[in-house]
Design a protein around this motif. Structure first.
Motif, PDB file in Angstrom:
ATOM      1  N   PHE A  95       0.843  -1.197   0.049  1.00 41.37           N
ATOM      2  CA  PHE A  95      -0.040   0.109   0.005  1.00 41.37           C
ATOM      3  C   PHE A  95       0.687   1.370   0.035  1.00 41.37           C
ATOM      4  O   PHE A  95       2.076   1.080   0.344  1.00 41.37           O
ATOM      5  CB  PHE A  95      -0.988  -0.109   1.226  1.00 41.37           C
ATOM      6  CG  PHE A  95      -1.902  -1.000   1.102  1.00 41.37           C
ATOM      7  CD1 PHE A  95      -3.236  -0.806   0.656  1.00 41.37           C
ATOM      8  CD2 PHE A  95      -1.696  -2.372   1.779  1.00 41.37           C
ATOM      9  CE1 PHE A  95      -4.167  -1.710   0.536  1.00 41.37           C
ATOM     10  CE2 PHE A  95      -2.531  -3.254   1.689  1.00 41.37           C
ATOM     11  CZ  PHE A  95      -3.893  -2.929   1.130  1.00 41.37           C
ATOM     12  N   ASP A  96       0.212   2.375  -0.287  1.00 43.55           N
ATOM     13  CA  ASP A  96       0.675   3.655  -0.340  1.00 43.55           C
ATOM     14  C   ASP A  96       0.401   4.585   0.932  1.00 43.55           C
ATOM     15  O   ASP A  96       1.069   5.564   1.404  1.00 43.55           O
ATOM     16  CB  ASP A  96       0.544   4.381  -1.485  1.00 43.55           C
ATOM     17  CG  ASP A  96       1.186   3.587  -2.760  1.00 43.55           C
ATOM     18  OD1 ASP A  96       2.327   3.624  -2.951  1.00 43.55           O
ATOM     19  OD2 ASP A  96       0.301   3.138  -3.457  1.00 43.55           O
ATOM     20  N   ALA A  97      -0.824   4.100   1.392  1.00 43.52           N
ATOM     21  CA  ALA A  97      -1.278   5.057   2.633  1.00 43.52           C
ATOM     22  C   ALA A  97      -2.297   4.250   3.592  1.00 43.52           C
ATOM     23  O   ALA A  97      -2.871   3.218   2.836  1.00 43.52           O
ATOM     24  CB  ALA A  97      -2.060   6.123   1.948  1.00 43.52           C
ATOM     25  N   ILE A  98      -2.460   4.433   4.748  1.00 42.52           N
ATOM     26  CA  ILE A  98      -3.645   4.003   5.454  1.00 42.52           C
ATOM     27  C   ILE A  98      -4.555   4.988   6.059  1.00 42.52           C
ATOM     28  O   ILE A  98      -3.781   6.423   6.343  1.00 42.52           O
ATOM     29  CB  ILE A  98      -3.086   3.138   6.712  1.00 42.52           C
ATOM     30  CG1 ILE A  98      -4.168   2.354   7.354  1.00 42.52           C
ATOM     31  CG2 ILE A  98      -2.102   3.731   7.812  1.00 42.52           C
ATOM     32  CD1 ILE A  98      -3.621   1.290   8.368  1.00 42.52           C
ATOM     33  N   PHE A  99      -5.676   5.130   6.117  1.00 44.45           N
ATOM     34  CA  PHE A  99      -6.596   6.149   6.477  1.00 44.45           C
ATOM     35  C   PHE A  99      -7.484   5.721   7.333  1.00 44.45           C
ATOM     36  O   PHE A  99      -8.456   4.531   6.967  1.00 44.45           O
ATOM     37  CB  PHE A  99      -7.145   6.623   5.344  1.00 44.45           C
ATOM     38  CG  PHE A  99      -8.146   7.864   5.714  1.00 44.45           C
ATOM     39  CD1 PHE A  99      -8.014   8.665   6.491  1.00 44.45           C
ATOM     40  CD2 PHE A  99      -9.647   7.448   5.312  1.00 44.45           C
ATOM     41  CE1 PHE A  99      -9.326   9.499   6.803  1.00 44.45           C
ATOM     42  CE2 PHE A  99     -10.854   8.318   5.739  1.00 44.45           C
ATOM     43  CZ  PHE A  99     -10.594   9.341   6.430  1.00 44.45           C
ATOM     44  N   TYR A 100      -7.572   6.086   8.416  1.00 38.97           N
ATOM     45  CA  TYR A 100      -8.755   5.473   9.576  1.00 38.97           C
ATOM     46  C   TYR A 100      -9.862   6.673   9.736  1.00 38.97           C
ATOM     47  O   TYR A 100      -9.640   7.754   9.805  1.00 38.97           O
ATOM     48  CB  TYR A 100      -8.083   5.595  11.076  1.00 38.97           C
ATOM     49  CG  TYR A 100      -7.308   4.407  11.180  1.00 38.97           C
ATOM     50  CD1 TYR A 100      -7.686   3.588  12.293  1.00 38.97           C
ATOM     51  CD2 TYR A 100      -5.939   4.357  10.926  1.00 38.97           C
ATOM     52  CE1 TYR A 100      -6.891   2.316  12.513  1.00 38.97           C
ATOM     53  CE2 TYR A 100      -5.188   3.222  10.933  1.00 38.97           C
ATOM     54  CZ  TYR A 100      -5.704   2.219  11.675  1.00 38.97           C
ATOM     55  OH  TYR A 100      -4.853   1.109  12.178  1.00 38.97           O
ATOM     56  N   VAL A 101     -11.234   6.067   9.527  1.00 39.77           N
ATOM     57  CA  VAL A 101     -12.371   6.809   9.293  1.00 39.77           C
ATOM     58  C   VAL A 101     -12.780   7.022  11.011  1.00 39.77           C
ATOM     59  O   VAL A 101     -12.896   5.962  11.692  1.00 39.77           O
ATOM     60  CB  VAL A 101     -13.377   6.110   8.599  1.00 39.77           C
ATOM     61  CG1 VAL A 101     -14.905   6.734   8.555  1.00 39.77           C
ATOM     62  CG2 VAL A 101     -12.857   5.963   7.120  1.00 39.77           C
ATOM     63  N   GLY A 102     -13.449   8.316  11.310  1.00 41.33           N
ATOM     64  CA  GLY A 102     -13.888   8.283  12.401  1.00 41.33           C
ATOM     65  C   GLY A 102     -15.195   8.228  12.868  1.00 41.33           C
ATOM     66  O   GLY A 102     -15.873   7.374  12.168  1.00 41.33           O
TER      67      GLY A 102
END
Length: 228
Positions: A95-102
């Motif tokens: 992967f290139d990024a990880i994103f956590y949804v609030g």
């Protein structure tokens, strides 16, 4: 090739000791997804896998938000078919990024999750973008790197503020307040704007947003960091 992003959702659906449902917050997935889905290849994970609980209050709160309502109608599979979070351990280089949804959900099943902390550490140490919005930056507060230091130490960071939590009347429902935890872990580097205003903080590859109003900006900051 399009960059790859791992979106992380909560599997938790009950608000502390209150008899109220919770989960992830609709605009905080809908807006970043809207910004990024045509530019990146998005994979969605949650601790339990399968369907991730959507906070019903967030549907009502964003009833006049066309991006959120379109997403709700047309993209059910995004949150109903998530993969198990632990299946991504050791795969940061895919992967290139990880994103956590609030949403309030992450405060119960992601902030102190060893799996989540390990995953964030792996992404960070592989030089990937690490990002979150609203309550979700709280998942970073106790992430320790290989040298024993805290990921957020000395870095500017933002998240849902104490004042915002007070205004929604849920200060007592959460295990701790994101602002307090991140202020301490960062060494006093927590930054914020007025309640419900947009605030996105970019510290190299660490990207955080304060609240639902910051969700589009976080998506745009991720796109910019990925060069797409």
């Amino acid at each position: 090739m399009a960059p790859k992003i791992l979106f992380v959702l909560t599997s938790h659906n009950k608000l502390g000791n209150l008899d109220k449902p919770t989960g992830w917050y609709l605009p905080e997935l809908a807006h970043p997804y809207h910004v990024l889905h045509s530019k990146a290849d998005i994979t969605v994970a949650s601790p339990a896998g399968g369907e991730s609980p959507l906070d019903p209050a967030s549907i009502e709160a964003s009833k006049d938000d066309t991006v959120s309502q379109d997403f709700l109608k047309n993209n059910e599979s995004v949150w109903k078919t998530t993969q198990k979070l632990d299946s991504f351990l050791g795969k940061a280089n895919d992967f290139d990024a990880i994103f956590y949804v609030g949403g309030h959900g992450p405060m119960f099943d992601l902030v102190d999750s060893p799996t989540s902390q390990q995953l964030i550490k792996e992404f960070w140490e592989a030089g990937k973008i690490v990002s979150a919005v609203c309550h979700a930056p709280a998942v970073f507060y106790d992430v320790k790197l290989s040298d024993g230091s805290l990921l957020v130490a000395g870095k500017e960071v933002t998240a849902f503020t104490n004042e915002e939590e007070e205004q929604v009347g849920l200060t007592k429902a959460v295990p701790f307040l994101p602002e307090d935890a991140l202020q301490k872990a960062s060494g006093g580097k927590f930054v914020k704007t007025q309640p419900w205003g947009e605030k996105v903080v970019v510290q190299g590859k660490l990207i955080t947003g304060q609240n639902p109003a910051s969700a589009t900006g976080v998506g745009e900051a991720i796109a910019k960091a990925l060069g797409v």
